[in-house]
Design an enzyme around this catalytic site. Structure first.
Site, PDB file in Angstrom:
ATOM      1  CE  LYS A  74      -3.881   1.842   2.788  1.00 20.05           C
ATOM      2  NZ  LYS A  74      -4.598   1.731   4.328  1.00 20.05           N
ATOM      3  CB  SER A 151      -8.095   3.517   3.164  1.00 18.70           C
ATOM      4  OG  SER A 151      -7.139   3.132   4.020  1.00 18.70           O
ATOM      5  CB  SER A 175      -8.314   0.290   5.900  1.00 18.42           C
ATOM      6  OG  SER A 175      -8.981   1.913   5.848  1.00 18.42           O
TER       7      SER A 175
HETATM    8  N1  GLN Z   1     -13.197   3.474   6.395  1.00 21.36           N
HETATM    9  C1  GLN Z   1     -12.575   4.554   7.551  1.00 21.36           C
HETATM   10  C2  GLN Z   1     -11.945   6.199   7.906  1.00 21.36           C
HETATM   11  O1  GLN Z   1     -12.521   6.330   7.272  1.00 21.36           O
HETATM   12  C3  GLN Z   1     -11.187   3.225   8.200  1.00 21.36           C
HETATM   13  C4  GLN Z   1     -10.470   3.708   7.669  1.00 21.36           C
HETATM   14  C5  GLN Z   1      -8.941   2.660   7.504  1.00 21.36           C
HETATM   15  O2  GLN Z   1      -8.724   1.840   8.486  1.00 21.36           O
HETATM   16  N2  GLN Z   1      -7.414   3.559   7.678  1.00 21.36           N
HETATM   17  O3  GLN Z   1     -11.714   6.098   8.936  1.00 21.36           O
END
Ligand code: GLN
Length: 487
Positions: A74, A151, A175
């Site tokens: 990532k 994400s 995420s």
């Molecule tokens: N979707 C969640 C957020 O927007 C979690 C994101 C993540 O785990 N990086 O914060």
């Protein structure tokens, strides 16, 4: 095109059925012809050079556990001398001066990095629609374009699209698990502190964890063996002996006690998901597990607490992007204050700015106790709920997400609808526990459904065993996206 696991690739490499150069070239060619937009950067020359070196090491008798295996990272992980964007315009041309510990460990184990995967900007999002580098397509979206989740959306789409056998990602609020669920994969979030955060660009430091996304739990165990471990460069890294996460995979589940938290089966959950989760529970019962209904009474407060804590920490972490030290700087300014303001206004996307504003507000004098301090108290209550349940049961099971992968644009105008995606994953991050998502079925319109498994702190071996035993019994994890079937 059938899936090929890391385990199979490693066996092929070991037995000389394929060289790392061949395997790496094959995956690079797939990436080059892919339209998923799963990658932000691809590094063919360095990848092929590393693959050549891996083949030489093998010929010289090396026994590195992941020798010659292509993977992707990532684009939140720094790699020395390589562009690292975190999905943001503000870091569009940032070249990292050092390498993240997780990446170093995986390279030391012999992996070949093919490139950096697309992601929501600064890991904020659940659909990969917040990337400066464009939307990512979910390979399971057939007639309509569907999000891969976020994400770590690029990482998941790349694995589901068979552009790479496995990827790293991160999980701050879901995420890795939510994209794994949307793309029919296995995503494993380790306990907080298992993987070093050194060199992983910070979003919410008390929640961020590196995590693998793979086809199987066994593959996740193989990667975690080389991702985890104490690192003195991360003060929150846990100082414990390294474990072999494959050790317990084949232990039968006889006598396993499963808890089903009723808060994970309430309003908002798709009927089909509830049905497939119920089917999965039956599989576990047939394997000798017993099931009890339990409750996490404070779980309903998790989303609200997370959307104070995570933005608060983000507002502080992202203060370093100011146009002075690195990253983008505005061209139009008269004084320093204007330079900061314009750089940040132009460099950050909408969602990141929203979080910075929420976080700054929550931390500001007069509001700190009402929001941040209170959210921390809620966090403790949620953690206590889990602790008391784990006195009675070995694992908690439920759905990973309330819905399957949605279409592009369908939630972009409503942040709360987007945030609700993580309603079942966020409590786990607040408590710092390990959890996984594995595929447990398909919806009637052919989209993957994720099953979430949660175990006590540092009980990754149990988590992976429970996931692996399900995958021995079922074949959901072997399904490929329809778009790949003709290939
Ligand atoms: N979707 C969640 C957020 O927007 C979690 C994101 C993540 O785990 N990086 O914060």
């Amino acid at each position: 095109m059938t899936i090929k696991t890391i385990k199979q690739h490693l066996a092929d490499l070991k037995h000389g059925q394929v060289s790392s150069v061949e395997l790496t070239s094959d995956y690079l060619a797939r990436i080059a012809s892919s339209e998923l937009n799963a990658f932000i950067s691809v590094n063919p020359e360095t990848a092929l050079a590393a693959a050549k070196h891996a083949d030489e090491e093998r010929a010289a008798g090396s026994d590195k556990p992941l020798l010659g295996l292509p993977i992707a990272h990532k684009d939140i992980f720094c790699i020395d001398g390589t562009r690292t964007t975190c999905g943001s315009k503000i870091l569009e041309n940032f070249t990292a001066p050092y390498t993240a510990t997780v990446v170093n460990r995986l390279s030391d184990a012999g992996t070949i990095s093919l490139g950096k995967t697309n992601m929501d900007e600064f890991a904020m999002g659940s659909s990969n629609e917040n990337s400066y580098f464009g939307d990512v397509l979910n390979p399971w979206g057939n007639e309509v374009s569907r999000v891969p989740g976020g994400s770590s959306g690029g990482s998941a789409a790349a694995v589901a699209g068979q552009l790479v056998p496995a990827s790293t990602g991160t999980d701050t609020g879901g995420s890795i698990r939510q994209p794994a669920a949307f793309c029919g994969l296995t995503g494993v979030k380790p306990s907080y502190g298992r993987c070093s955060r050194y060199g992983m660009i910070a979003f919410a430091s008390s929640l961020d964890q590196a995590a693998p996304v793979t086809h199987t739990a066994e593959d996740a165990a193989l990667l975690l063996n080389s991702m985890t471990g104490f690192d003195k460069r991360d003060s929150t890294s846990v100082e414990i002996e390294n474990e072999d996460f494959t050790r317990d995979l084949n232990t039968p589940l006889d006598g396993l006690k499963i808890g089903l938290p009723k808060e994970f089966f309430g309003e908002g959950l798709d009927d089909e998901i509830a049905q497939r989760v119920a089917d999965a529970i039956k599989v576990y019962e047939s394997l000798g597990a017993s099931v009890v209904d339990v409750s996490l009474p404070n779980a309903k407060l998790a989303l609200a607490a997370y959307y104070v804590i995570a933005p608060a920490e983000a507002s502080s972490n992202l203060a370093r992007f100011d146009g002075v030290r690195y990253g983008y700087r505005t061209e139009h300014y008269d004084d320093l204050g204007q330079m900061y303001a314009r750089t940040r206004s132009e460099g950050f996307g909408e969602e990141v700015k929203r979080r910075i504003m929420i976080g700054t507000y929550a931390l500001s004098s007069g509001y700190y106790d009402a929001y941040y301090a209170k959210a921390q108290k809620v966090r403790r209550l949620i953690s206590n709920d889990f602790d008391s349940l784990f006195q009675q049961v070995d694992v908690l099971i439920g759905p990973t997400t309330p819905t399957t992968a949605f279409t592009h644009g369908s939630r972009s105008d409503d942040p709360v609808a987007m945030y609700l995606n993580d309603i079942y994953t966020i409590p786990v991050n607040l408590a710092g526990l390990p959890a996984a998502s594995i595929q447990c079925g398909l919806s009637s319109n052919g989209l993957p459904i994720g099953l979430q498994l949660i175990t006590p702190y540092l009980q990754e071996s149990r988590l992976l065993k429970v996931a692996h035993q399900f995958q021995l019994e079922t074949d959901w994890h072997t399904l490929t996206a329809p778009s790949l079937e003709v290939a």
